[in-house]
Design a protein around this motif. Structure first.
Motif, PDB file in Angstrom:
ATOM      1  N   UNK A 216       1.112  -1.074   0.074  1.00 51.93           N
ATOM      2  CA  UNK A 216       0.113  -0.330   0.407  1.00 51.93           C
ATOM      3  C   UNK A 216       1.049   1.482   0.145  1.00 51.93           C
ATOM      4  N   UNK A 217       0.618   2.414  -0.871  1.00 49.19           N
ATOM      5  CA  UNK A 217       1.466   3.384  -1.169  1.00 49.19           C
ATOM      6  C   UNK A 217       1.191   4.638   0.061  1.00 49.19           C
ATOM      7  N   UNK A 218       1.135   5.078   0.386  1.00 50.16           N
ATOM      8  CA  UNK A 218       0.814   6.952   1.824  1.00 50.16           C
ATOM      9  C   UNK A 218       1.931   7.998   0.813  1.00 50.16           C
ATOM     10  N   UNK A 219       1.116   8.661   0.731  1.00 53.27           N
ATOM     11  CA  UNK A 219       1.604   9.966   0.211  1.00 53.27           C
ATOM     12  C   UNK A 219       0.685  11.167   1.972  1.00 53.27           C
ATOM     13  N   UNK A 220       1.406  12.352   1.750  1.00 54.16           N
ATOM     14  CA  UNK A 220       1.210  13.918   2.533  1.00 54.16           C
ATOM     15  C   UNK A 220       0.446  14.114   2.437  1.00 54.16           C
ATOM     16  N   UNK A 221      -0.372  13.760   3.275  1.00 47.47           N
ATOM     17  CA  UNK A 221      -2.209  14.419   3.860  1.00 47.47           C
ATOM     18  C   UNK A 221      -2.185  15.597   4.203  1.00 47.47           C
ATOM     19  N   UNK A 222      -1.331  15.715   5.384  1.00 51.73           N
ATOM     20  CA  UNK A 222      -1.237  16.955   6.388  1.00 51.73           C
ATOM     21  C   UNK A 222       0.419  17.245   6.766  1.00 51.73           C
ATOM     22  N   UNK A 223       0.573  18.157   7.710  1.00 48.20           N
ATOM     23  CA  UNK A 223       1.616  18.106   8.660  1.00 48.20           C
ATOM     24  C   UNK A 223       2.085  17.195   9.456  1.00 48.20           C
ATOM     25  N   UNK A 224       0.710  16.973   9.765  1.00 53.17           N
ATOM     26  CA  UNK A 224       1.338  15.859  10.302  1.00 53.17           C
ATOM     27  C   UNK A 224       0.547  14.264  10.169  1.00 53.17           C
ATOM     28  N   UNK A 225       0.484  13.635   9.067  1.00 51.09           N
ATOM     29  CA  UNK A 225      -0.942  12.563   8.390  1.00 51.09           C
ATOM     30  C   UNK A 225      -0.318  12.212   6.725  1.00 51.09           C
ATOM     31  N   UNK A 226       0.278  11.177   6.783  1.00 58.94           N
ATOM     32  CA  UNK A 226       0.286   9.985   5.845  1.00 58.94           C
ATOM     33  C   UNK A 226      -0.627   9.688   6.019  1.00 58.94           C
ATOM     34  N   UNK A 227      -1.302   9.390   4.143  1.00 63.95           N
ATOM     35  CA  UNK A 227      -2.635   8.746   3.978  1.00 63.95           C
ATOM     36  C   UNK A 227      -2.672   7.596   2.248  1.00 63.95           C
ATOM     37  N   UNK A 228      -3.365   6.850   2.554  1.00 61.69           N
ATOM     38  CA  UNK A 228      -3.164   5.900   1.463  1.00 61.69           C
ATOM     39  C   UNK A 228      -4.237   6.507   0.168  1.00 61.69           C
ATOM     40  N   UNK A 229      -3.970   7.382  -0.478  1.00 66.67           N
ATOM     41  CA  UNK A 229      -4.421   8.366  -1.001  1.00 66.67           C
ATOM     42  C   UNK A 229      -3.778   8.222  -2.841  1.00 66.67           C
ATOM     43  N   UNK A 230      -4.579   8.645  -3.776  1.00 68.81           N
ATOM     44  CA  UNK A 230      -4.481   8.555  -5.020  1.00 68.81           C
ATOM     45  C   UNK A 230      -5.041   9.615  -5.964  1.00 68.81           C
ATOM     46  N   UNK A 231      -4.052   9.348  -6.690  1.00 71.24           N
ATOM     47  CA  UNK A 231      -4.603  10.980  -7.637  1.00 71.24           C
ATOM     48  C   UNK A 231      -6.390  11.203  -8.173  1.00 71.24           C
ATOM     49  N   UNK A 232      -7.124  11.752  -7.918  1.00 72.30           N
ATOM     50  CA  UNK A 232      -8.737  11.482  -8.189  1.00 72.30           C
ATOM     51  C   UNK A 232      -8.960  11.755  -9.737  1.00 72.30           C
ATOM     52  N   UNK A 233      -7.732  12.561 -10.244  1.00 68.02           N
ATOM     53  CA  UNK A 233      -7.706  12.478 -11.800  1.00 68.02           C
ATOM     54  C   UNK A 233      -6.989  12.159 -12.828  1.00 68.02           C
ATOM     55  N   UNK A 234      -6.756  11.733 -14.085  1.00 67.29           N
ATOM     56  CA  UNK A 234      -5.991  11.124 -14.755  1.00 67.29           C
ATOM     57  C   UNK A 234      -5.390  11.958 -16.048  1.00 67.29           C
TER      58      UNK A 234
END
Length: 549
Positions: A216-234
């Motif tokens: 599972x890939x995680x990206x930074x969602x805020x200064x204190x959070x990383x979350x599993x998220x994907x680009x909404x648009x391609x």
């Protein structure tokens, strides 16, 4: 016979300072060329073109011997182009677009904005701590429900260094994948303060953290959070074949990864909008929008939209009435007062002149704010006097008619000294023989005023009265400081008040709209104001016969 050296011998291009002139010209050309390139790179190609045009013409005028005489008038002409002609042309250009608070970007900027959006997928959210070690080494610690994962040592670039590297095209990879491992015990590095996260946020936001569990890939969602998220648009740069078999080629075509739908820019509305299987626009628009040409739409809105048409014509009529009454009242009072203070039998004329000119000497905004307090409905001295003397308390700010009367009173007070000064000067040009002959015929002061003074003053005053009308037509400061256009016009679809002038109405549409500033509509109204004031200027030239000089 003494020989007078010519002007070219002192300032010609072949004098001993030629090298200095060419050096300065080259330096100016290089600096302005760099500025033009930077403006063009930021999307401001209009300003870049203006900069190149003005500087190129200026260099030609100042460096060419044949155009020497034009060097003295070029600064004035350049100033007129930059501060009058260009803003006017730019405003007229905006009037033919949908430029507004909701449509500020270009198509490319709107597309890139959408491409930065993301949505959360299965995998959850992790608390994030940045760990700092020696030699600018960092680790990322992620925790969730007692589980802890840590990254290997990383070298992070701060925001400034990374931005500079991107500008210099020395940044090879903008995305970096990092595999996390479970953490047992205490981390080797110590937690870094929040300012370290802020300073390295650009680099951190480009990291893809991979959990050892299922990849599972995680990206930074805020200064204190990383979350599993994907680009909404391609972005689908090669186009796509719709279910109906239609081949749709559009470089700005986007796929909604969450809804599995397609959307593309709608040139009619200036927004991205979802499309159906036939490629037709359906559903709601997706903000933010982009700027598109709309032709005469803004001008037709003024004439056809009931929420704009009614307030516009109401404000237009009031603007004409206000400007006309202001000129008439200030002229009448100024002319009468000028005749009185010129009366030779009046003692203390100098004192009276000084006192009567004081309203013109005091800054207008101070007088307007003083009057705003005097007309206060509950505590103003004017209402206190009227209540004590007549038992009335007028609603100066809530009653449309009384608000307009108040504005005319204040503007007459501010404007009569100007008319008085003009009339005092013109009165001295009237021969005394006319009054002496009139007195021999038995005429009195009143007859002399209407039969001699007024007719002889009106002709030289006419161009100045037209200029005063044009000034009051755009008297923004008075309305903005005294009433701000209030009370509002009921049923208007744009910010509009009963005491608004066209210029303040335009300002409110451009900068105070609740649904987003409508710069296109405001520019259309500003264009109409320009045409009206321009017609007044031509009339002024005709009446003053300046065009025959």
């Amino acid at each position: 016979m003494e020989v007078v050296p010519s002007l070219e011998s002192y300032a010609g291009p072949n004098d001993k300072h030629t090298w200095l002139k060419w050096t300065m010209a080259a330096l100016i050309a290089v600096l302005n060329g760099y500025a033009a390139v930077m403006m063009y790179a930021s999307g401001e190609w209009v300003f870049a073109l203006l900069d190149l045009l003005v500087v190129s013409v200026g260099l030609y005028v100042f460096m060419n011997k044949k155009t020497y005489a034009h060097r003295y008038i070029f600064p004035g002409v350049a100033g007129m182009v930059v501060f009058i002609i260009f803003p006017l042309a730019y405003t007229i250009g905006i009037a033919f677009t949908n430029y507004s608070g909701a449509n500020l970007l270009s198509v490319e900027q709107a597309r890139n904005y959408h491409l930065k959006k993301s949505y959360k997928v299965a995998g959850g959210e992790f608390d994030f701590t940045l760990l700092k070690g020696e030699n600018n080494q960092y680790q990322l610690l992620l925790t969730q429900d007692g589980r802890r994962f840590v990254s290997p040592s990383l070298t992070l670039m701060d925001n400034k260094s990374r931005s500079q590297a991107e500008r210099q095209a020395s940044l090879i990879d903008t995305e970096q994948q990092v595999t996390l491992v479970p953490l047992e015990g205490e981390p080797a590095f110590s937690p870094a303060p929040i300012r370290e996260i802020v300073a390295h946020r650009t680099h951190l936001s480009e990291l893809d953290l991979v959990l050892p569990e299922g990849g599972i890939q995680l990206t930074m969602s805020s200064l204190r959070k990383f979350a599993a998220q994907k680009p909404l648009y391609t972005q689908l740069t090669d186009g796509v074949v719709l279910k109906s078999g239609v081949m749709l080629k559009e470089s700005n075509l986007l796929r909604d990864n969450q809804r599995n739908e397609l959307m593309m820019p709608n040139p009619e509305t200036g927004f991205y909008q979802y499309i159906d299987e036939q490629g037709q626009f359906v559903g709601k628009s997706v903000a933010p929008g982009f700027v598109v040409a709309v032709g005469w739409k803004n001008f037709t809105r003024i004439l056809t939209d009931p929420g704009i048409q009614g307030p516009f014509f109401q404000i237009f009529v009031w603007t004409v009435i206000f400007s006309t009454c202001s000129v008439l009242f200030t002229l009448a009072i100024g002319m009468v007062v000028a005749c009185l203070v010129q009366w030779e039998q009046l003692r203390g004329r100098g004192f009276y002149r000084v006192m009567l000119i004081l309203p013109y000497a005091i800054p207008a905004f101070i007088s307007i704010l003083v009057f705003k307090g005097l007309f206060n409905q509950n505590f103003g001295e004017i209402n206190l006097f009227l209540e004590a003397a007549f038992g009335i308390k007028p609603d100066w700010y809530t009653n449309p008619f009384l608000a307009k009367v108040m504005i005319l009173i204040v503007n007459t007070w501010l404007g009569y000294p100007y008319m008085m000064i003009l009339c005092m000067g013109l009165l001295k040009a009237i021969p005394d023989d006319l009054y002496e002959a009139s007195a021999m015929d038995g005429a009195g002061p009143v007859q002399n005023f209407f039969k001699i003074t007024v007719p002889l003053l009106m002709k030289p005053l006419t161009p100045l009265l037209i200029a005063s009308f044009a000034f009051n037509f755009n008297n923004f400061v008075l309305i903005q400081l005294l009433t701000n256009g209030a009370p509002d016009i009921i049923g208007a679809s744009t910010p509009a008040g009963t005491t608004d002038l066209l210029v303040s109405y335009t300002y409110r549409i451009a900068f105070q709209g609740s649904g987003g500033q409508d710069y296109g509509l405001a520019s259309a109204i500003a264009t109409a104001i320009f045409l009206i004031v321009g017609a007044l200027a031509l009339l002024n030239l005709k009446l003053s016969k300046a065009d025959q000089l």
